[in-house]
Design a protein around this motif. Structure first.
Motif, PDB file in Angstrom:
ATOM      1  N   LEU A  90      48.983  86.273  42.479  1.00 50.66           N
ATOM      2  CA  LEU A  90      49.157  86.479  41.089  1.00 50.66           C
ATOM      3  C   LEU A  90      48.333  87.360  40.092  1.00 50.66           C
ATOM      4  CD1 LEU A  90      49.795  82.297  40.386  1.00 50.66           C
ATOM      5  CD2 LEU A  90      51.309  84.324  40.786  1.00 50.66           C
ATOM      6  N   ILE A  91      47.330  88.185  40.752  1.00 49.35           N
ATOM      7  CA  ILE A  91      46.421  88.750  40.107  1.00 49.35           C
ATOM      8  C   ILE A  91      47.292  89.821  39.326  1.00 49.35           C
ATOM      9  CG2 ILE A  91      44.690  90.742  40.251  1.00 49.35           C
ATOM     10  CD1 ILE A  91      43.596  88.970  42.374  1.00 49.35           C
ATOM     11  N   GLY A  92      47.075  89.930  37.921  1.00 51.23           N
ATOM     12  CA  GLY A  92      48.023  90.761  37.111  1.00 51.23           C
ATOM     13  C   GLY A  92      48.870  90.050  36.357  1.00 51.23           C
ATOM     14  N   GLN A  93      49.255  88.978  36.737  1.00 50.91           N
ATOM     15  CA  GLN A  93      50.383  88.232  36.208  1.00 50.91           C
ATOM     16  C   GLN A  93      49.668  87.189  35.210  1.00 50.91           C
ATOM     17  OE1 GLN A  93      53.640  88.467  37.017  1.00 50.91           O
ATOM     18  NE2 GLN A  93      52.873  90.108  38.621  1.00 50.91           N
ATOM     19  N   GLN A  94      50.795  87.054  34.329  1.00 50.97           N
ATOM     20  CA  GLN A  94      50.625  86.242  32.927  1.00 50.97           C
ATOM     21  C   GLN A  94      50.670  84.626  33.470  1.00 50.97           C
ATOM     22  OE1 GLN A  94      49.713  87.706  30.374  1.00 50.97           O
ATOM     23  NE2 GLN A  94      49.807  86.488  28.820  1.00 50.97           N
ATOM     24  N   VAL A  95      49.801  83.833  33.458  1.00 51.91           N
ATOM     25  CA  VAL A  95      49.693  82.558  33.552  1.00 51.91           C
ATOM     26  C   VAL A  95      49.318  81.531  32.342  1.00 51.91           C
ATOM     27  CG1 VAL A  95      49.523  82.796  36.197  1.00 51.91           C
ATOM     28  CG2 VAL A  95      47.622  82.423  34.852  1.00 51.91           C
ATOM     29  N   THR A  96      49.515  80.224  32.741  1.00 45.85           N
ATOM     30  CA  THR A  96      48.973  79.419  31.807  1.00 45.85           C
ATOM     31  C   THR A  96      48.019  78.237  32.651  1.00 45.85           C
ATOM     32  OG1 THR A  96      50.841  79.500  30.183  1.00 45.85           O
ATOM     33  CG2 THR A  96      49.588  77.345  29.861  1.00 45.85           C
ATOM     34  N   LEU A  97      47.027  78.173  31.959  1.00 49.00           N
ATOM     35  CA  LEU A  97      46.148  77.038  32.824  1.00 49.00           C
ATOM     36  C   LEU A  97      46.005  75.921  32.104  1.00 49.00           C
ATOM     37  CD1 LEU A  97      43.090  79.314  33.877  1.00 49.00           C
ATOM     38  CD2 LEU A  97      44.978  78.610  35.277  1.00 49.00           C
ATOM     39  N   TYR A  98      46.349  74.811  32.579  1.00 47.94           N
ATOM     40  CA  TYR A  98      46.115  73.441  32.107  1.00 47.94           C
ATOM     41  C   TYR A  98      44.948  72.790  32.389  1.00 47.94           C
ATOM     42  CZ  TYR A  98      50.674  74.395  29.939  1.00 47.94           C
ATOM     43  OH  TYR A  98      51.997  74.806  29.334  1.00 47.94           O
ATOM     44  N   GLY A  99      43.976  72.959  31.723  1.00 45.98           N
ATOM     45  CA  GLY A  99      42.646  72.167  32.293  1.00 45.98           C
ATOM     46  C   GLY A  99      42.321  70.816  31.374  1.00 45.98           C
ATOM     47  N   SER A 100      41.158  70.511  32.038  1.00 45.57           N
ATOM     48  CA  SER A 100      40.875  69.074  31.207  1.00 45.57           C
ATOM     49  C   SER A 100      40.118  69.227  30.038  1.00 45.57           C
ATOM     50  CB  SER A 100      39.821  68.178  32.207  1.00 45.57           C
ATOM     51  OG  SER A 100      38.830  69.223  32.495  1.00 45.57           O
ATOM     52  N   VAL A 142      40.543  85.742  41.504  1.00 47.37           N
ATOM     53  CA  VAL A 142      40.477  84.545  42.306  1.00 47.37           C
ATOM     54  C   VAL A 142      39.768  84.755  43.152  1.00 47.37           C
ATOM     55  CG1 VAL A 142      41.964  83.180  43.815  1.00 47.37           C
ATOM     56  CG2 VAL A 142      42.935  84.614  41.857  1.00 47.37           C
ATOM     57  N   GLY A 143      38.800  83.535  43.358  1.00 46.65           N
ATOM     58  CA  GLY A 143      37.674  83.167  44.391  1.00 46.65           C
ATOM     59  C   GLY A 143      37.983  82.293  45.199  1.00 46.65           C
ATOM     60  N   ASP A 144      37.140  81.729  45.929  1.00 49.99           N
ATOM     61  CA  ASP A 144      37.354  80.456  46.858  1.00 49.99           C
ATOM     62  C   ASP A 144      37.516  79.047  46.176  1.00 49.99           C
ATOM     63  OD1 ASP A 144      37.334  82.168  49.240  1.00 49.99           O
ATOM     64  OD2 ASP A 144      35.553  81.739  49.556  1.00 49.99           O
ATOM     65  N   ASP A 145      37.042  79.223  44.893  1.00 47.15           N
ATOM     66  CA  ASP A 145      37.047  77.923  44.066  1.00 47.15           C
ATOM     67  C   ASP A 145      37.111  78.084  42.969  1.00 47.15           C
ATOM     68  OD1 ASP A 145      34.501  78.822  43.872  1.00 47.15           O
ATOM     69  OD2 ASP A 145      33.565  77.134  43.978  1.00 47.15           O
ATOM     70  N   TYR A 146      37.751  79.076  42.082  1.00 39.13           N
ATOM     71  CA  TYR A 146      38.024  79.609  40.639  1.00 39.13           C
ATOM     72  C   TYR A 146      38.746  80.691  40.395  1.00 39.13           C
ATOM     73  CZ  TYR A 146      35.534  84.133  41.409  1.00 39.13           C
ATOM     74  OH  TYR A 146      35.440  85.361  41.818  1.00 39.13           O
ATOM     75  N   LEU A 147      39.399  80.427  39.273  1.00 39.18           N
ATOM     76  CA  LEU A 147      40.328  81.456  38.854  1.00 39.18           C
ATOM     77  C   LEU A 147      39.739  81.838  37.568  1.00 39.18           C
ATOM     78  CD1 LEU A 147      43.344  82.436  39.080  1.00 39.18           C
ATOM     79  CD2 LEU A 147      43.995  80.530  37.481  1.00 39.18           C
ATOM     80  N   MET A 148      39.898  83.341  37.062  1.00 41.41           N
ATOM     81  CA  MET A 148      39.409  83.973  36.235  1.00 41.41           C
ATOM     82  C   MET A 148      40.692  84.679  35.392  1.00 41.41           C
ATOM     83  SD  MET A 148      36.247  86.685  35.413  1.00 41.41           S
ATOM     84  CE  MET A 148      35.227  85.577  35.291  1.00 41.41           C
ATOM     85  N   PRO A 156      37.040  76.991  37.266  1.00 37.17           N
ATOM     86  CA  PRO A 156      37.000  76.093  38.473  1.00 37.17           C
ATOM     87  C   PRO A 156      38.069  75.581  38.804  1.00 37.17           C
ATOM     88  CG  PRO A 156      34.887  75.697  37.054  1.00 37.17           C
ATOM     89  CD  PRO A 156      35.900  76.445  36.181  1.00 37.17           C
ATOM     90  N   PHE A 157      38.539  75.389  39.958  1.00 38.80           N
ATOM     91  CA  PHE A 157      39.751  74.707  40.567  1.00 38.80           C
ATOM     92  C   PHE A 157      39.407  73.176  39.970  1.00 38.80           C
ATOM     93  CE2 PHE A 157      40.748  77.629  44.078  1.00 38.80           C
ATOM     94  CZ  PHE A 157      41.429  78.701  43.076  1.00 38.80           C
ATOM     95  N   ALA A 158      38.297  72.632  40.218  1.00 36.79           N
ATOM     96  CA  ALA A 158      38.033  71.349  39.905  1.00 36.79           C
ATOM     97  C   ALA A 158      38.426  70.666  38.593  1.00 36.79           C
ATOM     98  CB  ALA A 158      36.499  70.970  40.289  1.00 36.79           C
ATOM     99  N   SER A 159      38.293  71.623  37.619  1.00 41.53           N
ATOM    100  CA  SER A 159      38.628  71.487  36.259  1.00 41.53           C
ATOM    101  C   SER A 159      40.058  71.414  35.989  1.00 41.53           C
ATOM    102  CB  SER A 159      37.681  72.414  35.435  1.00 41.53           C
ATOM    103  OG  SER A 159      38.239  73.557  35.239  1.00 41.53           O
ATOM    104  N   LEU A 160      40.798  72.151  36.904  1.00 41.01           N
ATOM    105  CA  LEU A 160      42.287  72.458  36.568  1.00 41.01           C
ATOM    106  C   LEU A 160      43.171  71.112  37.039  1.00 41.01           C
ATOM    107  CD1 LEU A 160      42.506  75.898  37.605  1.00 41.01           C
ATOM    108  CD2 LEU A 160      42.136  75.237  35.378  1.00 41.01           C
ATOM    109  N   SER A 161      44.058  70.785  35.862  1.00 41.78           N
ATOM    110  CA  SER A 161      44.929  69.796  36.254  1.00 41.78           C
ATOM    111  C   SER A 161      46.259  70.174  36.966  1.00 41.78           C
ATOM    112  CB  SER A 161      45.624  68.889  35.128  1.00 41.78           C
ATOM    113  OG  SER A 161      45.923  69.838  34.113  1.00 41.78           O
ATOM    114  N   PHE A 162      46.743  71.317  36.580  1.00 43.49           N
ATOM    115  CA  PHE A 162      47.381  72.366  37.290  1.00 43.49           C
ATOM    116  C   PHE A 162      47.850  73.706  36.736  1.00 43.49           C
ATOM    117  CE2 PHE A 162      50.032  70.012  34.112  1.00 43.49           C
ATOM    118  CZ  PHE A 162      51.065  70.852  33.616  1.00 43.49           C
ATOM    119  N   VAL A 163      48.230  74.544  37.514  1.00 42.43           N
ATOM    120  CA  VAL A 163      48.602  75.949  36.976  1.00 42.43           C
ATOM    121  C   VAL A 163      50.147  76.213  36.742  1.00 42.43           C
ATOM    122  CG1 VAL A 163      48.414  78.256  37.480  1.00 42.43           C
ATOM    123  CG2 VAL A 163      46.558  76.711  37.944  1.00 42.43           C
TER     124      VAL A 163
END
Length: 65
Positions: free
Chosen positions: A13-23, A34-40, A51-58
């Motif tokens: 998904l690098i370069g694609q538009q996404v919406t992050l829904y986090g806590s 994108v790393g082993d445990d994060y998305l920027m 960090p993936f742990a803070s996201l409810s879904f993508v």
């Protein structure tokens, strides 16, 4: 192990538009890294480290051309 599988799929998904829904926040922007445990998400004026742990879904948001 699950984080590594998620990270491998999100790298496509690098370069694609996404919406992050986090806590803490909901944010839309292009995937910059994108790393082993994060998305920027990053554009010319701001960046969000998620960090993936803070996201409810993508949710992937595709822009119509």
């Amino acid at each position: 192990m699950a984080d590594n599988l998620l990270s491998a799929r999100l790298k496509a998904l690098i370069g694609q538009q996404v919406t992050l829904y986090g806590s803490i926040y909901n944010v839309t922007g292009p995937v910059a890294a994108v790393g082993d445990d994060y998305l920027m998400l990053a554009d010319a004026v701001s960046a969000v480290y998620a960090p993936f742990a803070s996201l409810s879904f993508v949710e992937v948001v595709f822009n119509k051309a």
